[in-house]
Motif scaffolding. Structure first.
Motif, PDB file in Angstrom:
ATOM      1  N   ALA A   3    -147.758  -2.639 -21.227  1.00  0.00           N
ATOM      2  CA  ALA A   3    -146.870  -2.177 -20.162  1.00  0.00           C
ATOM      3  C   ALA A   3    -146.576  -0.684 -20.360  1.00  0.00           C
ATOM      4  O   ALA A   3    -146.516  -0.201 -21.492  1.00  0.00           O
ATOM      5  N   PRO A   4    -146.412   0.059 -19.272  1.00  0.00           N
ATOM      6  CA  PRO A   4    -146.099   1.490 -19.426  1.00  0.00           C
ATOM      7  C   PRO A   4    -144.735   1.678 -20.096  1.00  0.00           C
ATOM      8  O   PRO A   4    -143.821   0.894 -19.905  1.00  0.00           O
ATOM      9  N   LYS A   5    -144.662   2.726 -20.902  1.00  0.00           N
ATOM     10  CA  LYS A   5    -143.412   3.016 -21.603  1.00  0.00           C
ATOM     11  C   LYS A   5    -142.377   3.544 -20.606  1.00  0.00           C
ATOM     12  O   LYS A   5    -142.642   4.467 -19.857  1.00  0.00           O
ATOM     13  N   ARG A   6    -141.219   2.937 -20.602  1.00  0.00           N
ATOM     14  CA  ARG A   6    -140.139   3.323 -19.679  1.00  0.00           C
ATOM     15  C   ARG A   6    -139.284   4.404 -20.341  1.00  0.00           C
ATOM     16  O   ARG A   6    -138.827   4.244 -21.460  1.00  0.00           O
ATOM     17  N   VAL A   7    -139.073   5.499 -19.635  1.00  0.00           N
ATOM     18  CA  VAL A   7    -138.247   6.591 -20.131  1.00  0.00           C
ATOM     19  C   VAL A   7    -136.814   6.326 -19.697  1.00  0.00           C
ATOM     20  O   VAL A   7    -136.545   6.108 -18.519  1.00  0.00           O
ATOM     21  N   GLU A   8    -135.888   6.315 -20.662  1.00  0.00           N
ATOM     22  CA  GLU A   8    -134.474   6.094 -20.352  1.00  0.00           C
ATOM     23  C   GLU A   8    -133.813   7.416 -20.008  1.00  0.00           C
ATOM     24  O   GLU A   8    -133.667   8.294 -20.848  1.00  0.00           O
ATOM     25  N   ARG A   9    -133.434   7.575 -18.781  1.00  0.00           N
ATOM     26  CA  ARG A   9    -132.731   8.774 -18.342  1.00  0.00           C
ATOM     27  C   ARG A   9    -131.864   8.395 -17.142  1.00  0.00           C
ATOM     28  O   ARG A   9    -132.108   7.398 -16.474  1.00  0.00           O
ATOM     29  N   PRO A  10    -130.853   9.208 -16.865  1.00  0.00           N
ATOM     30  CA  PRO A  10    -129.979   8.887 -15.733  1.00  0.00           C
ATOM     31  C   PRO A  10    -130.731   8.958 -14.413  1.00  0.00           C
ATOM     32  O   PRO A  10    -131.684   9.715 -14.265  1.00  0.00           O
ATOM     33  N   LEU A  11    -130.307   8.156 -13.460  1.00  0.00           N
ATOM     34  CA  LEU A  11    -130.975   8.103 -12.177  1.00  0.00           C
ATOM     35  C   LEU A  11    -130.514   9.206 -11.228  1.00  0.00           C
ATOM     36  O   LEU A  11    -131.209   9.551 -10.292  1.00  0.00           O
ATOM     37  N   SER A  12    -129.320   9.725 -11.424  1.00  0.00           N
ATOM     38  CA  SER A  12    -128.828  10.797 -10.573  1.00  0.00           C
ATOM     39  C   SER A  12    -127.828  11.644 -11.351  1.00  0.00           C
ATOM     40  O   SER A  12    -127.303  11.211 -12.374  1.00  0.00           O
ATOM     41  N   PRO A  13    -127.537  12.845 -10.873  1.00  0.00           N
ATOM     42  CA  PRO A  13    -126.667  13.755 -11.626  1.00  0.00           C
ATOM     43  C   PRO A  13    -125.173  13.477 -11.471  1.00  0.00           C
ATOM     44  O   PRO A  13    -124.360  14.334 -11.712  1.00  0.00           O
ATOM     45  N   PHE A  14    -124.784  12.257 -11.077  1.00  0.00           N
ATOM     46  CA  PHE A  14    -123.364  11.969 -10.947  1.00  0.00           C
ATOM     47  C   PHE A  14    -122.701  11.810 -12.307  1.00  0.00           C
ATOM     48  O   PHE A  14    -121.485  11.790 -12.400  1.00  0.00           O
ATOM     49  N   MET A  15    -123.464  11.714 -13.359  1.00  0.00           N
ATOM     50  CA  MET A  15    -122.925  11.501 -14.699  1.00  0.00           C
ATOM     51  C   MET A  15    -122.662  12.837 -15.385  1.00  0.00           C
ATOM     52  O   MET A  15    -123.357  13.217 -16.317  1.00  0.00           O
ATOM     53  N   ILE A  16    -121.655  13.549 -14.909  1.00  0.00           N
ATOM     54  CA  ILE A  16    -121.319  14.830 -15.511  1.00  0.00           C
ATOM     55  C   ILE A  16    -120.812  14.576 -16.922  1.00  0.00           C
ATOM     56  O   ILE A  16    -119.968  13.734 -17.147  1.00  0.00           O
ATOM     57  N   GLY A  17    -121.321  15.288 -17.844  1.00  0.00           N
ATOM     58  CA  GLY A  17    -120.946  15.102 -19.238  1.00  0.00           C
ATOM     59  C   GLY A  17    -122.179  15.120 -20.116  1.00  0.00           C
ATOM     60  O   GLY A  17    -122.889  16.117 -20.171  1.00  0.00           O
TER      61      GLY A  17
END
Length: 129
Positions: A3-17
């Motif tokens: 299976a392709p490796k899934r990159v964990e990152r936020p989906l949108s820039p609403f997570m300020i911090g």
């Protein structure tokens, strides 16, 4: 096949911090929206003042007492800043609609001009009025 490796990152820039660093462009855009809402609140205060003046002397004395107190002075000064900031934000959008200043450097400069300009115009407004 694996299976392709899934990159964990936020989906949108609403997570300020920790995931998203606030930028002048995003902060100035958010502030235009906030000042628009604050301006609507100011309109309600002015309408309440006018309605109180049309209703009775006692009602007018209460509302006028609030608006001419220290709290009222602070509210109206903040409202003046919000109105000036919102006006400058709309002017910035007009400049963008004409096709100018759409690069990042110009946007950051216009964002700083909006904050400084609203403050200077508020001080001038307070001194004149």
């Amino acid at each position: 096949m694996s299976a392709p490796k899934r990159v964990e990152r936020p989906l949108s820039p609403f997570m300020i911090g920790p995931y998203y660093r606030p930028q002048m462009t995003s902060i100035s855009s958010i502030m235009v929206r906030i000042t628009g809402i604050a301006t609507l609140g100011t309109v309600f205060l002015v309408v309440a003042w006018l309605l109180a003046a049309a209703t009775s002397a006692d009602a007018f004395a209460v509302v006028n007492g609030l608006l001419t107190s220290i709290v009222g002075d602070i509210l109206m000064t903040a409202a003046a800043w919000a109105i000036w900031y919102h006006v400058l934000g709309r002017l910035r959008h007009l400049i963008w609609d004409l096709g100018y200043g759409v690069n990042v450097k110009a946007n950051e400069t216009m964002g700083m001009i909006m904050f400084i300009g609203a403050t200077v115009l508020t001080v001038v407004t307070v001194l004149v009025v």
